[in-house]
Design an enzyme around this catalytic site. Structure first.
Site, short mmCIF file in Angstrom:
data_model
loop_
_atom_site.label_atom_id
_atom_site.label_comp_id
_atom_site.label_asym_id
_atom_site.label_seq_id
_atom_site.Cartn_x
_atom_site.Cartn_y
_atom_site.Cartn_z
N GLU A 113 -89.00 12.75 104.04
CA GLU A 113 -87.73 13.48 104.13
C GLU A 113 -87.50 13.81 105.59
OE1 GLU A 113 -85.28 17.22 104.28
OE2 GLU A 113 -87.27 16.84 105.09
N CYS A 133 -88.08 14.58 98.13
CA CYS A 133 -89.53 14.56 97.84
C CYS A 133 -89.94 13.37 96.97
CB CYS A 133 -89.94 15.86 97.15
SG CYS A 133 -89.47 17.31 98.07
N HIS A 190 -94.89 17.77 90.77
CA HIS A 190 -94.43 18.04 92.12
C HIS A 190 -94.55 19.55 92.34
CE1 HIS A 190 -92.12 18.25 95.74
NE2 HIS A 190 -91.18 18.97 95.17
#
Ligand code: CAA
Length: 408
Positions: free
Chosen positions: A83, A115, A243
């Site tokens: 990112e 992400c 995540h």
């Protein structure tokens, strides 16, 4: 017979310094338990100017090669998910190709979807091997980011920095992934974004949490449908890595998934300690590493309990704001514990320096000019390229080319 493809080896790199979140809480006049319990994070890694995403990824990959016994000349595909790109055109993967001494016969590119970029790389690597294009070679996937929000904002305690590198190959030694059986979900939302002129991300925080949960529900439903349709394994997932922007988010995600499975909230929460908790140890000490976050959770899980998970099935959930998500599964390989011992996964956390809040704020202010800082004159002499050498970003030359300590 179906090929066995998955993650053969993994390693990560973190900046030298970190901030203790109880000290940040004191500076922001917030109860410390909001960060440590409310968010589930204890320390966040802070990158200095020489620790840019290229340097972090190089150091993760060098550690990976040295510890795993794999060599750069075995790599035929190098994908860097990020990112935090350092250039609008030249990909981080191109810098890494040089700094790691990868072969010229190599497909090299960068992936971006907040992400999710690392998972996009993993899926491309799996398909590259399954299609036959790899011809016996392996893929190197790098996830590298510096998570930054404005000083004093609600997002500030969910920052972090780091890179995770892993090798995707046939006959992996850590985790075999279920090929072709992945549930995807995408929707155009503005939950987190970073316009081209900004170093700090903008986020609609509470909305982003809801987007994450909706994406999990969508990807998980698709994964369940695909698994049923093609007669995939019916065994339960004994662990799931999510995540992890902050630990509490993984807790919310797990509760949501278990409720979709029909459990009550209390029943769902009762499974958290066994099924998720050990995957959060590393991120509680590092913070959010964006693209690498899911793979840092996997490293944390394997570090804690690879031995007892050998032969067992685990789930993985990747989320990228904007948004894209994927739910998939794999099986921990027999012998994974020996590989984990060899990799010394927690090694990079052993010697870090604790920053004062004043020093952290100084470093953050220096971010604004880091991409334009000139290479010192005279420039430091180039060191011999070595897999044991730590890479560092020095500055830009007169033509705005980024320069690293041990570039050829
Ligand atoms: N003691 C213990 N807990 C406390 C507390 C205290 N004194 N004070 C508050 N809490 C709890 C709250 O109850 C809350 O818990 P629940 O979520 O279970 O309700 C938690 O601490 C956080 O409190 P708030 O919701 O009031 O916190 P906030 O509004 O200041 O900010 C945030 C939270 C929105 C997550 C913010 O940190 C943020 O914007 N972070 C960046 C965005 C982000 O990480 N989003 C995650 C999903 S998007 C994604 O995953 C992609 C990505 O990587 C960015």
């Amino acid at each position: 017979m179906k090929m066995s493809i998955g993650i053969d080896a993994i390693a990560f790199a973190v900046p030298r310094a970190y901030v203790e979140l109880t000290e940040l809480a004191a500076a922001r006049a917030v109860p410390p338990s909001k960060y440590t319990n409310g968010l589930g994070t204890h320390q966040m890694a802070i990158a200095d100017a020489d620790e840019d995403p290229v340097a972090l990824a190089t150091n993760a990959a060098r550690r990976l090669f040295v510890r795993s016994g794999r060599r750069p000349d075995e790599i035929g595909l190098c994908i860097a998910g990020t990112e935090t790109a350092v250039d609008h055109s030249k990909p981080i993967a191109a810098y890494l190709h040089g700094l790691l001494g990868l072969p010229t016969a190599c497909r090299v590119f960068e992936t971006k979807h907040a992400c999710f970029g690392g998972t996009a790389g993993l899926m491309a690597a799996m398909d590259w091997i399954a299609s036959g294009s790899a011809r016996g070679r392996s893929a190197l996937v790098l996830c590298t980011d510096i998570a930054r929000y404005e000083l004093g904002s609600a997002g500030e305690p969910t920052q972090g920095a780091g890179a995770v590198a892993f090798i995707v190959s046939e006959n992996p030694r850590l985790i075999e992934l279920e090929l072709g059986r992945s549930g995807s979900y995408a929707r155009d939302v503005h939950d987190f974004w970073r316009p081209l002129h900004r170093k700090d991300a903008l986020v609609d925080g509470h909305f982003s949490v809801q987007c994450y949960l909706d994406a999990l529900a969508g990807a998980y439903a698709e994964w369940n449908a695909i698994t049923r349709e093609d007669g995939g394994p019916a065994e339960p997932l004994v662990r799931t890595c999510y995540h992890v922007p902050y630990g509490k988010m993984a807790r919310k995600a797990h509760r949501h998934r278990k409720q979709i499975d029909g459990l009550t909230e209390a029943e769902a929460d009762a499974t958290f300690a066994t099924e998720v908790e050990s995957s959060l140890n590393f991120s509680a000490q590092i913070g959010n590493v964006y693209t690498g976050s899911l793979y840092l959770a996997l490293a944390s899980l394997l570090h804690a309990e690879a031995g007892q998970l050998e032969g067992q099935r685990i789930g993985l959930f990747s989320y990228g704001s904007g948004c894209a998500a994927e739910f998939f599964a794999g099986r921990v390989c027999e012998g994974a514990q020996d590989m984990v011992d060899q990799l010394d996964l927690a090694g990079p956390l052993a010697a870090r320096e604790r920053l004062t809040i004043e020093r952290y704020e100084e470093l953050r202010r220096a971010d604004a000019i880091a991409d334009r800082r000139p290479v010192p004159t005279p420039p430091p002499p180039p060191s011999a390229q070595s897999l044991l050498h730590a890479a560092a970003y020095i500055g830009v030359d007169a033509e705005d080319r980024r320069v690293y300590t041990d570039q050829a």
